[in-house]
Design an enzyme around this catalytic site. Structure first.
Site, PDB file in Angstrom:
ATOM      1  N   GLY A  24       0.743  -1.135  -0.176  1.00  0.00           N
ATOM      2  CA  GLY A  24       0.078  -0.109  -0.090  1.00  0.00           C
ATOM      3  C   GLY A  24       0.748   1.139   0.091  1.00  0.00           C
ATOM      4  O   GLY A  24       0.408   2.266  -0.629  1.00  0.00           O
TER       5      GLY A  24
ATOM      6  N   GLN B  57      -8.384  -1.077   2.486  1.00  0.00           N
ATOM      7  CA  GLN B  57      -9.338  -1.581   3.419  1.00  0.00           C
ATOM      8  C   GLN B  57     -10.756  -2.135   2.651  1.00  0.00           C
ATOM      9  O   GLN B  57     -11.505  -2.428   3.384  1.00  0.00           O
ATOM     10  CB  GLN B  57      -9.732  -0.690   4.473  1.00  0.00           C
ATOM     11  CG  GLN B  57      -8.330  -0.277   5.475  1.00  0.00           C
ATOM     12  CD  GLN B  57      -8.098  -1.431   6.212  1.00  0.00           C
ATOM     13  OE1 GLN B  57      -8.752  -2.499   6.482  1.00  0.00           O
ATOM     14  NE2 GLN B  57      -6.767  -1.588   6.950  1.00  0.00           N
TER      15      GLN B  57
ATOM     16  N   SER C 289      -3.271  -3.607  -1.183  1.00  0.00           N
ATOM     17  CA  SER C 289      -2.107  -4.258  -0.430  1.00  0.00           C
ATOM     18  C   SER C 289      -2.613  -5.736  -0.178  1.00  0.00           C
ATOM     19  O   SER C 289      -3.653  -5.800   0.687  1.00  0.00           O
ATOM     20  CB  SER C 289      -1.781  -3.433   0.717  1.00  0.00           C
ATOM     21  OG  SER C 289      -0.858  -4.047   1.550  1.00  0.00           O
TER      22      SER C 289
ATOM     23  N   ASN D  22      -9.658   3.313   7.403  1.00  0.00           N
ATOM     24  CA  ASN D  22      -8.907   2.005   8.100  1.00  0.00           C
ATOM     25  C   ASN D  22      -9.089   2.308   9.686  1.00  0.00           C
ATOM     26  O   ASN D  22      -8.876   1.344  10.394  1.00  0.00           O
ATOM     27  CB  ASN D  22      -7.215   2.005   7.911  1.00  0.00           C
ATOM     28  CG  ASN D  22      -6.724   3.570   7.921  1.00  0.00           C
ATOM     29  OD1 ASN D  22      -6.884   4.372   7.346  1.00  0.00           O
ATOM     30  ND2 ASN D  22      -5.659   3.575   9.114  1.00  0.00           N
TER      31      ASN D  22
ATOM     32  N   HIS E 223      -1.475  -7.847   2.281  1.00  0.00           N
ATOM     33  CA  HIS E 223      -1.657  -8.655   3.545  1.00  0.00           C
ATOM     34  C   HIS E 223      -2.801  -8.167   4.186  1.00  0.00           C
ATOM     35  O   HIS E 223      -3.035  -8.566   5.389  1.00  0.00           O
ATOM     36  CB  HIS E 223      -0.399  -8.326   4.427  1.00  0.00           C
ATOM     37  CG  HIS E 223      -0.356  -6.781   4.787  1.00  0.00           C
ATOM     38  ND1 HIS E 223      -0.497  -6.209   6.071  1.00  0.00           N
ATOM     39  CD2 HIS E 223       0.059  -5.702   4.185  1.00  0.00           C
ATOM     40  CE1 HIS E 223      -0.511  -5.061   6.295  1.00  0.00           C
ATOM     41  NE2 HIS E 223       0.329  -4.734   5.027  1.00  0.00           N
TER      42      HIS E 223
ATOM     43  N   THR F  95      13.562  -6.703  -9.864  1.00  0.00           N
ATOM     44  CA  THR F  95      13.196  -8.215  -9.919  1.00  0.00           C
ATOM     45  C   THR F  95      11.805  -8.400  -9.201  1.00  0.00           C
ATOM     46  O   THR F  95      11.805  -7.981  -8.310  1.00  0.00           O
ATOM     47  CB  THR F  95      14.231  -9.409  -9.671  1.00  0.00           C
ATOM     48  OG1 THR F  95      15.531  -9.040 -10.472  1.00  0.00           O
ATOM     49  CG2 THR F  95      13.722 -10.642  -9.809  1.00  0.00           C
TER      50      THR F  95
ATOM     51  N   CYS G 277       0.287   2.658  12.455  1.00  0.00           N
ATOM     52  CA  CYS G 277       1.030   3.645  12.390  1.00  0.00           C
ATOM     53  C   CYS G 277       1.374   4.751  13.630  1.00  0.00           C
ATOM     54  O   CYS G 277       2.200   5.109  14.029  1.00  0.00           O
ATOM     55  CB  CYS G 277       1.239   4.667  11.064  1.00  0.00           C
ATOM     56  SG  CYS G 277       0.682   3.639   9.844  1.00  0.00           S
TER      57      CYS G 277
HETATM   58  C1  LIG Z   1      -2.294  -0.731   5.645  1.00  0.00           C
HETATM   59  C2  LIG Z   1      -2.718   0.486   4.864  1.00  0.00           C
HETATM   60  C3  LIG Z   1      -2.022   1.108   4.033  1.00  0.00           C
HETATM   61  C4  LIG Z   1      -0.597   0.709   4.025  1.00  0.00           C
HETATM   62  O1  LIG Z   1      -0.452  -0.661   3.276  1.00  0.00           O
HETATM   63  P1  LIG Z   1       0.951  -1.439   3.325  1.00  0.00           P
HETATM   64  O2  LIG Z   1       0.833  -2.624   2.464  1.00  0.00           O
HETATM   65  O3  LIG Z   1       1.102  -1.904   4.860  1.00  0.00           O
HETATM   66  O4  LIG Z   1       2.053  -0.546   3.084  1.00  0.00           O
HETATM   67  C5  LIG Z   1      -2.428   2.004   2.946  1.00  0.00           C
HETATM   68  N1  LIG Z   1      -3.804   2.467   3.354  1.00  0.00           N
HETATM   69  C6  LIG Z   1      -4.598   2.061   4.132  1.00  0.00           C
HETATM   70  C7  LIG Z   1      -6.067   2.360   4.138  1.00  0.00           C
HETATM   71  C8  LIG Z   1      -3.993   0.879   4.928  1.00  0.00           C
HETATM   72  O5  LIG Z   1      -4.995   0.495   5.930  1.00  0.00           O
END
Ligand SMILES: *Cc1c(COP(=O)(O)O)cnc(C)c1O
Length: 377
Positions: free
Chosen positions: A71, A179, A199, A151, A201, A237, A328
Site C-alpha cells: 500500500g 481496506q 495491499s 482504516n 496482507h 526483479t 502507524c
Molecule cells: C495498511 C494500509 C496502507 C498501507 O499498506 P502497506 O501494504 O502496509 O504499506 C495504506 N492505506 C490503508 C488505508 C491501509 O489500511
C-alpha cells in the site's frame, strides 16, 4: 494462553490456500522472470497468471496492473508518478483529512515542492464532504485522492459520486482501496476510478506485496529506476512468490466474498450489541461513525473514562490483540487525526479504540473479549 486476534485492519493471517501454494512455489519457481530460459519463463508465467487473476476480478486489463511492495509504495507511485508525468495539468491537488499516512505524508511532501493542496473535511459521521470537494475543484486541479474505506472507522466513502463528478471535469482520480478490497465488489471502470491502490496482507495474502490499477489512458513516471519490469513502471526483479500469493488471496476473497461478508456482519452485530449492552452497563459506550455505511470488519468504539493505552496492555496480557487506531499510531500517545477530523472532543479521542475482526473470528472469541474487557474496566 488463548490468543484472540482482533486487529485484522492492521494485517491478516495468510489463508491456508495462500500458504500452501506459496510454499510449493518457493521450492520450484526460482527463476528470474526476465531470463529467457525455461526457469525464467516459468517464473514469468506465474507473475502473468497472477496479473490475469487480478485483472479478471477487477474487470480491468492485465496491462493496467502494476505489482508493488504494498500500500505505501502503491500510493506513492500513483500520486507522485502521475504528477511527474503530467506536469502540464496544474499545481493544485486535493485529498482528505482522514487519509492513511502514506497518502497524507505524500501530499505534505508535494506541498513542500510547491503544490497547492486542499485537504477536505469530514462530517461528524466520518464521511468526506462531497460538496466541499466539488467546490474545491479548480481549472488547475491535477489530481484528487480519496480513500475508499477509512482504516480506523471503517466508514465507506462516496467514491462513485466523486468519480462521476471528476470524470466530467477530466481530473485524475485515485483511491486508496486497501481496506475496501475483498469487502465488497469493486470495479474501477464502473466507479470511474483512474487509479487504485491495493495491499495483499489486508486480505489474507503475504506482506510486502500488492498492486495498483492505473487506467491505460494515463502514463506515470516510475519511482524506482534501473529496470524495465512492469511495463517500465517499476524497476526491480519481481517478488514472484509474493505476486503468486497476491493472485491466490485475491481470487479466494472474491470467490468467498458473500460468505465472508455475512459472517463478519453477524460477528460485528454481536460484538456491537455486547459492547453497548454489557460494557454499556458499566460505562458509557458509543460507536464512532455508527450512522454511516461501514465495512463489517471494523468497529471503532468509545468507552467513557478509559485509558486506552492501559486497556490495550491489559487486553494483551490476556491474549487479546487490538489496536488504538492505525498501526502507524500505535506506541505513540498522539490522538487519532481521523477521529479529530470528525470533531470528537479530547475525552472521546483518548478513550476510543479499534476492534477489527476477520473471516475466522468466532462468537466464542467475542465472548472471551467482552468478558475480559468487562473485568478490566
Ligand atoms: C495498511 C494500509 C496502507 C498501507 O499498506 P502497506 O501494504 O502496509 O504499506 C495504506 N492505506 C490503508 C488505508 C491501509 O489500511
Amino acid at each position: 494462553m488463548k490468543l484472540v486476534y482482533l486487529d485484522n485492519a492492521a494485517t491478516t493471517k495468510m489463508s491456508k490456500r495462500v500458504i500452501e501454494e506459496m510454499t510449493e512455489s518457493f521450492e520450484e519457481i526460482y527463476g528470474n522472470p526476465s531470463s529467457t530460459h525455461t526457469l525464467g519463463q516459468k517464473a514469468k508465467a506465474v507473475v502473468e497468471n497472477a496479473r490475469h487473476i487480478v485483472a479478471k476480478n477487477l474487470k480491468v486489463e492485465a496491462k493496467e496492473i502494476v505489482f508493488t511492495s504494498g500500500g505505501a509504495e502503491g500510493n506513492n507511485l500513483v500520486i507522485k508518478g502521475f504528477l511527474k508525468q503530467n506536469k502540464d495539468k496544474g499545481k493544485h491537488i486535493i485529498t482528505t483529512k482522514i487519509e492513511h499516512s502514506t497518502v497524507l505524508k505524500t501530499f505534505e511532501s508535494l506541498e513542500k515542492q510547491g503544490y497547492d493542496v486542499t485537504y477536505i473535511d469530514v462530517t461528524k459521521d466520518g464521511i468526506i464532504d462531497v460538496e466541499k470537494l466539488k467546490k474545491a475543484v479548480r481549472k488547475d486541479t491535477a489530481l484528487v485522492s480519496v480513500m475508499f474505506v477509512n482504516n480506523e472507522t471503517g466508514v465507506i466513502q462516496p467514491i462513485k459520486e466523486i468519480g462521476e463528478f471528476l470524470k466530467e471535469k477530466e481530473i485524475f482520480f485515485h483511491t486508496d482501496a486497501v481496506q475496501a478490497i475483498g469487502k465488497f465488489e469493486i470495479y474501477p471502470k464502473e466507479l470511474r476510478i483512474d487509479a487504485l491502490t491495493v495491499s495483499s496482507h489486508k486480505f489474507y495474502g503475504p506482506k510486502g506485496t500488492g498492486f495498483v490499477f492505473i487506467d491505460k489512458k494515463y502514463n506515470i513516471e516510475k519511482e524506482i529506476f534501473g529496470g524495465s519490469q512492469e511495463r517500465n513502471r517499476r524497476a526491480g526483479t519481481e517478488n514472484v512468490n509474493g505476486i503468486l500469493g497476491t493472485g491466490v488471496a485475491l481470487e479466494e476473497v472474491y470467490e468467498k466474498m458473500e460468505v465472508i461478508f455475512e459472517h463478519e456482519k453477524k460477528i460485528q452485530e454481536y460484538l456491537e450489541e455486547k459492547l453497548k449492552n454489557e460494557i454499556g452497563r458499566i460505562q458509557k459506550v458509543e460507536i464512532n461513525g455508527e450512522n454511516s455505511r461501514r465495512v463489517k470488519n471494523i468497529t471503532n468504539v468509545f468507552i467513557e473514562n478509559t485509558d486506552i493505552q492501559m486497556l490495550l496492555v491489559a487486553l494483551d496480557m490476556r491474549g487479546i490483540c487490538v489496536s488504538g487506531g492505525s498501526a502507524c499510531m500505535s506506541g505513540s500517545l498522539e490522538n487519532s487525526y481521523v477521529l479529530e477530523a470528525m470533531g470528537l472532543n479530547d475525552e472521546r479521542l483518548k478513550s476510543s479504540f479499534r476492534i477489527s475482526i476477520g473471516k475466522d473470528t468466532t462468537i466464542e472469541e467475542i465472548d472471551y473479549f467482552i468478558e475480559n474487557l468487562k473485568e478490566i474496566i
